[in-house]
Scaffold this motif. Structure first.
Motif, PDB file in Angstrom:
ATOM      1  N   THR A 267       0.806  -1.215   0.000  1.00 56.27           N
ATOM      2  CA  THR A 267       0.000   0.000   0.000  1.00 56.27           C
ATOM      3  C   THR A 267       0.842   1.270   0.000  1.00 56.27           C
ATOM      4  O   THR A 267       0.300   2.371  -0.115  1.00 56.27           O
TER       5      THR A 267
ATOM      6  N   ARG B 243      -0.585   3.552  -4.581  1.00 51.04           N
ATOM      7  CA  ARG B 243      -1.360   4.549  -3.855  1.00 51.04           C
ATOM      8  C   ARG B 243      -1.946   5.560  -4.851  1.00 51.04           C
ATOM      9  O   ARG B 243      -1.377   5.793  -5.933  1.00 51.04           O
TER      10      ARG B 243
ATOM     11  N   SER C 231      -4.560   1.533  -5.360  1.00 50.38           N
ATOM     12  CA  SER C 231      -4.316   2.747  -6.138  1.00 50.38           C
ATOM     13  C   SER C 231      -5.527   3.661  -6.199  1.00 50.38           C
ATOM     14  O   SER C 231      -5.485   4.709  -6.859  1.00 50.38           O
TER      15      SER C 231
ATOM     16  N   ARG D 152      -9.570   1.789  -1.731  1.00 53.42           N
ATOM     17  CA  ARG D 152      -8.327   2.069  -1.010  1.00 53.42           C
ATOM     18  C   ARG D 152      -8.492   1.785   0.482  1.00 53.42           C
ATOM     19  O   ARG D 152      -7.640   1.141   1.110  1.00 53.42           O
TER      20      ARG D 152
ATOM     21  N   GLU E 135      -6.242  -1.155   2.996  1.00 46.23           N
ATOM     22  CA  GLU E 135      -5.156  -0.528   3.756  1.00 46.23           C
ATOM     23  C   GLU E 135      -4.584  -1.425   4.847  1.00 46.23           C
ATOM     24  O   GLU E 135      -3.413  -1.294   5.211  1.00 46.23           O
TER      25      GLU E 135
END
Length: 380
Positions: A184, A188, A293, A348, A352
């Motif tokens: 991660t 990103r 991403s 996202r 995480e």
């Protein structure tokens, strides 16, 4: 722990088995363990030829002679070699980790049994699906081989709920869930590159991307309908035997070839929608990388993506092998920029906590459970 990782593929190869084996070795070293990797030798002339890559690997890498797989020369198949058994003996292995056991992994399983070392087999490739794709038959034979190989292991680790169910339904014992991690930090949203976007879509088109091997089982030709959508640019990243046919089948698409590292991360973050088309994914790492991403995903409602994509929240799941459904899902997202942004942000947030460190610690717990079970069996 002293761990021998026997893998059918290792960098510079670019695929899920190679990537997972590399991340496993890195994490074991980071946690103070002592791994060694046994893998097929790469093709002459590649980056790893002459140990250029292996010198930078996180642990020693033992290469065994290999030949290209007929019809798919990018895949190397290990030849019989004494190096595997010698490595197990010299390393005094506590655990043998078999990454996607098929040819070299089967020999690793036999060597582990001979030395009395517990073996953990990681299921990573849908051989039955590949048999249907490449031979039009042979699914039952593929499952017999999978069952034979994995039944000999102390533990089999499945990467997704769908894979775990398939293994248990076909009689494989001692199966547990072990998903994959994602970097991660590398992948990103902030890497979105407007200059790259202008290069790929000079007229401001919506950029729809696929990343992965270009092989028949990936069914990338399902993107043909997406290529026909007005205001959409299809970008294909990857290499493989299907590339020549796809250039003809996907008019107007941009083919970027194989990309890795930060370059690949920049491409992911610069997409508006990520589409995966293959119906035989036991996990689907590229879906996780797209989600990390901040990109909404369209993927088949089969295999690994079922665990990864929350339909209507982080992306859209469509019926497998349905080109019209893929096209319609992309068209719906193209018309709703607010939905795309919401899906990307949720994607996202979802991944995480799925770092390789967290996933690697779960793997070490599985090793310890296997070692404890062996000690209990010996004591009894």
């Amino acid at each position: 722990m002293r761990v021998v990782i026997v893998t059918e593929s290792f960098p510079p190869d670019v695929n899920g088995v190679a990537h997972c084996a590399l991340q496993t070795a890195r994490h074991l070293v980071d946690r103070g363990h002592t791994p060694v990797v046994v893998a097929p030798a790469p093709a002459p002339g590649t980056k790893s030829d002459g140990n250029m890559f292996d010198a930078l690997a996180p642990c020693p890498v033992v290469r065994v002679p290999s030949l290209p797989l007929p019809g798919y020369p990018q895949v190397r198949v290990a030849l019989p070699s004494r190096r595997l058994a010698a490595t197990l003996a010299e390393h005094r292995a506590d655990v043998v980790h078999l990454a996607g056991p098929f040819v070299l992994g089967v020999r690793g399983m036999a060597a582990a049994a001979r030395f009395g070392v517990p073996a953990v087999a990681v299921y990573q490739t849908d051989l039955a699906g590949y048999a249907r794709t490449y031979m039009g038959a042979g699914e039952a034979a593929a499952w017999r081989r999978i069952r034979s190989v994995h039944s000999a292991a102390d533990l089999t680790l499945a990467p997704s709920s769908a894979a775990l169910h398939d293994l248990e339904a076909h009689g494989v014992p001692r199966v547990r869930l072990w998903p994959r991690g994602v970097d991660t930090v590398r992948f990103r949203p902030y890497l979105r590159d407007e200059a790259l976007r202008r290069e790929l879509a000079p007229n401001g088109e919506l950029i729809v991307g696929y990343v992965g091997r270009l092989a028949p089982e990936k069914q990338v030709e399902l993107l043909a309908g997406v290529c026909g959508l007005p205001g959409v640019r299809v970008v294909v990243t990857g290499d493989g035997p299907s590339l020549p046919g796809l250039r003809q089948h996907l008019p107007g698409a941009v083919f970027l070839g194989r990309r890795t590292g930060d370059d690949l991360a920049r491409i992911f973050a610069s997409l508006d929608v990520f589409v995966h088309t293959g119906p035989f994914e036991t996990f689907c790492q590229t879906v996780q990388e797209a989600m990390a991403s901040g990109v909404p995903v369209v993927a088949p409602a089969a295999g690994g993506p079922l665990d990864l994509v929350a339909h209507g929240s982080t992306g859209l799941l469509v019926p497998p092998r349905d080109a019209d459904a893929v096209r319609d899902a992309v068209r719906a997202l193209a018309a709703e920029p607010g939905t795309r942004a919401a899906y990307g942000a949720a994607a996202r947030a979802t991944v995480e906590g799925r770092t390789w460190a967290a996933v690697g610690d779960r793997l070490i717990e599985h090793y310890r459970a296997v070692l404890a079970a062996r000690r209990t069996a010996v004591a009894a």
